[in-house]
Write an enzyme that holds these catalytic residues in place. Sequence first.
Site, PDB file in Angstrom:
ATOM      1  N   ARG A 130       3.421 -21.253  33.021  1.00 23.42           N
ATOM      2  CA  ARG A 130       3.368 -20.492  31.756  1.00 23.42           C
ATOM      3  C   ARG A 130       3.397 -21.405  30.533  1.00 23.42           C
ATOM      4  O   ARG A 130       4.019 -21.070  29.526  1.00 23.42           O
ATOM      5  CB  ARG A 130       4.521 -19.487  31.664  1.00 23.42           C
ATOM      6  CG  ARG A 130       4.484 -18.408  32.708  1.00 23.42           C
ATOM      7  CD  ARG A 130       3.562 -17.271  32.288  1.00 23.42           C
ATOM      8  NE  ARG A 130       3.318 -16.372  33.406  1.00 23.42           N
ATOM      9  CZ  ARG A 130       3.898 -15.184  33.556  1.00 23.42           C
ATOM     10  NH1 ARG A 130       4.727 -14.735  32.667  1.00 23.42           N
ATOM     11  NH2 ARG A 130       3.619 -14.443  34.594  1.00 23.42           N
TER      12      ARG A 130
ATOM     13  N   TYR B  92       3.047  -5.419  43.252  1.00 25.49           N
ATOM     14  CA  TYR B  92       2.577  -4.664  42.074  1.00 25.49           C
ATOM     15  C   TYR B  92       1.814  -3.419  42.486  1.00 25.49           C
ATOM     16  O   TYR B  92       1.954  -2.357  41.877  1.00 25.49           O
ATOM     17  CB  TYR B  92       1.733  -5.563  41.164  1.00 25.49           C
ATOM     18  CG  TYR B  92       2.596  -6.647  40.548  1.00 25.49           C
ATOM     19  CD1 TYR B  92       3.488  -6.344  39.532  1.00 25.49           C
ATOM     20  CD2 TYR B  92       2.581  -7.946  41.038  1.00 25.49           C
ATOM     21  CE1 TYR B  92       4.330  -7.309  39.007  1.00 25.49           C
ATOM     22  CE2 TYR B  92       3.419  -8.919  40.526  1.00 25.49           C
ATOM     23  CZ  TYR B  92       4.296  -8.589  39.512  1.00 25.49           C
ATOM     24  OH  TYR B  92       5.140  -9.537  39.001  1.00 25.49           O
TER      25      TYR B  92
HETATM   26  O1  1CP Z   1       0.934 -20.623  33.424  1.00 29.10           O
HETATM   27  C1  1CP Z   1       0.083 -20.353  32.566  1.00 29.10           C
HETATM   28  O2  1CP Z   1       0.097 -20.862  31.425  1.00 29.10           O
HETATM   29  C2  1CP Z   1      -1.099 -19.484  32.981  1.00 29.10           C
HETATM   30  C3  1CP Z   1      -0.887 -18.121  32.718  1.00 29.10           C
HETATM   31  C4  1CP Z   1      -0.308 -17.144  33.730  1.00 29.10           C
HETATM   32  C5  1CP Z   1       0.032 -17.269  35.082  1.00 29.10           C
HETATM   33  C6  1CP Z   1       0.018 -18.507  35.944  1.00 29.10           C
HETATM   34  C7  1CP Z   1      -0.080 -15.808  33.371  1.00 29.10           C
HETATM   35  C8  1CP Z   1      -0.314 -15.247  32.043  1.00 29.10           C
HETATM   36  N1  1CP Z   1       0.314 -15.113  34.484  1.00 29.10           N
HETATM   37  C9  1CP Z   1       0.408 -15.993  35.530  1.00 29.10           C
HETATM   38  C10 1CP Z   1       0.751 -15.678  36.924  1.00 29.10           C
HETATM   39  C11 1CP Z   1       1.599 -14.483  37.181  1.00 29.10           C
HETATM   40  N2  1CP Z   1       1.472 -13.228  36.696  1.00 29.10           N
HETATM   41  C12 1CP Z   1       2.630 -14.468  38.142  1.00 29.10           C
HETATM   42  C13 1CP Z   1       3.038 -15.650  38.974  1.00 29.10           C
HETATM   43  C14 1CP Z   1       3.875 -16.581  38.153  1.00 29.10           C
HETATM   44  C15 1CP Z   1       5.309 -16.147  37.982  1.00 29.10           C
HETATM   45  O3  1CP Z   1       5.992 -16.036  39.016  1.00 29.10           O
HETATM   46  O4  1CP Z   1       5.712 -15.970  36.839  1.00 29.10           O
HETATM   47  C16 1CP Z   1       3.175 -13.183  38.169  1.00 29.10           C
HETATM   48  C17 1CP Z   1       4.312 -12.691  39.040  1.00 29.10           C
HETATM   49  C18 1CP Z   1       2.440 -12.400  37.249  1.00 29.10           C
HETATM   50  C19 1CP Z   1       2.608 -10.963  36.957  1.00 29.10           C
HETATM   51  C20 1CP Z   1       2.903 -10.781  35.523  1.00 29.10           C
HETATM   52  N3  1CP Z   1       1.943 -10.777  34.536  1.00 29.10           N
HETATM   53  C21 1CP Z   1       4.170 -10.670  34.910  1.00 29.10           C
HETATM   54  C22 1CP Z   1       5.515 -10.658  35.622  1.00 29.10           C
HETATM   55  C23 1CP Z   1       6.047  -9.263  35.733  1.00 29.10           C
HETATM   56  C24 1CP Z   1       7.262  -9.190  36.618  1.00 29.10           C
HETATM   57  O5  1CP Z   1       7.143  -8.707  37.768  1.00 29.10           O
HETATM   58  O6  1CP Z   1       8.357  -9.586  36.182  1.00 29.10           O
HETATM   59  C25 1CP Z   1       3.949 -10.574  33.521  1.00 29.10           C
HETATM   60  C26 1CP Z   1       4.959 -10.433  32.435  1.00 29.10           C
HETATM   61  C27 1CP Z   1       2.533 -10.651  33.317  1.00 29.10           C
HETATM   62  C28 1CP Z   1       1.805 -10.672  32.030  1.00 29.10           C
HETATM   63  C29 1CP Z   1       1.433 -12.036  31.587  1.00 29.10           C
HETATM   64  N4  1CP Z   1       0.708 -12.933  32.358  1.00 29.10           N
HETATM   65  C30 1CP Z   1       0.487 -14.085  31.626  1.00 29.10           C
HETATM   66  C31 1CP Z   1       1.086 -13.896  30.339  1.00 29.10           C
HETATM   67  C32 1CP Z   1       1.049 -14.912  29.226  1.00 29.10           C
HETATM   68  C33 1CP Z   1       1.667 -12.629  30.331  1.00 29.10           C
HETATM   69  C34 1CP Z   1       2.375 -11.974  29.150  1.00 29.10           C
HETATM   70  C35 1CP Z   1       1.305 -11.274  28.410  1.00 29.10           C
HETATM   71  C36 1CP Z   1       1.626 -11.044  26.981  1.00 29.10           C
HETATM   72  O7  1CP Z   1       2.382 -10.092  26.721  1.00 29.10           O
HETATM   73  O8  1CP Z   1       1.074 -11.758  26.121  1.00 29.10           O
END
Ligand code: 1CP
Length: 339
Positions: free
Chosen positions: A23, A147
């Site tokens: 992230r 999910y």
């Molecule tokens: O790492 C980076 O910079 C690339 C961006 C990235 C990655 C690798 C995003 C952007 N998502 C992910 C993978 C991701 N998405 C994972 C695996 C990594 C981890 O364990 O954190 C998971 C579980 C998700 C699912 C997801 N998408 C969540 C988690 C929800 C939960 O179950 O708690 C969330 C909050 C998102 C939205 C998301 N994805 C990425 C961003 C920047 C965001 C937030 C979006 C926003 O509001 O701007």
Amino acid sequence: MSSIFIDACYGRKVPRTPIWMMRQAGRYLPEYRALRIDHRMLELCRNPALVAEVTWQPLRRFPLDAAILFSDITVPFLALEIGFEIAPGVGPVVETPLRSAPQVAALSIDEMQGKLDFVAQAISLLKSELKVPLIGFAGAPFTLATYLVEGKPSRDYKTVRKMIYSEPHLWAALMEKLTDVTLSHLRIQAAAGVDALQVFDSWVGVLPAATYAAAVLPYMSRLWKGLSGLDIPLIHFGVGTWHLFPQIQSFKPHVVGVDSTVSIRAAAAGPLRDTVIQGNLDPACMFASQDVIAASVRSVLEEARGIRGHIFNLGHGVLPETPIDAVSQVVDLVHKGLD
Ligand code: 1CP
């Protein structure tokens, strides 16, 4: 491209420890928040020029040793025509959770490549300009299933765990399909030119080892076999997976990412002795003073001193509102290394 990140993934000797952060693009950066005012998260993910821009944002500020494609593990749901959104402050929310055999049977994994062309386009744009390796990624079948079945982020994954035990045939059918989804998602990125792939099985640590062995490992083994022809390093990441390390090591990822609770030294002497380890600074420490941050970085580097191979990362993603100066300090400290 010669790169200490790629060399470290293969366990080759490197002059210093490489670093990137899960992230590393996202809400702690004001330039990311500014883009999000006008674009929903999924809109960003579908627009190759914006994906390239957001991927670049942390690299303009910090001398990181790798970039990670800006996307989300749920992006392939777009190709499966599953109704969902990424709700601000929540995460992925699926309109109709997937809980029945007809719903699983209706999942169509045909022509994913055409439907995810924007991913390949973003990678091409990035590869023409990036000076560091580009990491692609996908969600592992179990974590994608959390999910789809729960319908939203969960704490305990009750519905998924119940399905595994009570409806093993339904679970197997779902995992077969999702293994194909993950394989396609990763192959599309490899064909477009990413330099490494990370598979996020973020939530699989909630399963007992015997349940993982029966309900997840066969699919992870098939996934890894399906990727074996790719000539790039493969990284596995999950939270709370110490009890699963022997099984994870069995499918031979080049690198295993570990969360902040893991002792890197103990893992490297035991269940992860054959792999390179990635991690595992507690992302919360970046809210503390410079002294605390320095001591925390040092402690991770000391844990990893002398092991087969180490890539510095956090134990999980950068938290929203993390001070930018703290990120910068961590990167500099890792580049300087231990005296
Ligand atoms: O790492 C980076 O910079 C690339 C961006 C990235 C990655 C690798 C995003 C952007 N998502 C992910 C993978 C991701 N998405 C994972 C695996 C990594 C981890 O364990 O954190 C998971 C579980 C998700 C699912 C997801 N998408 C969540 C988690 C929800 C939960 O179950 O708690 C969330 C909050 C998102 C939205 C998301 N994805 C990425 C961003 C920047 C965001 C937030 C979006 C926003 O509001 O701007």
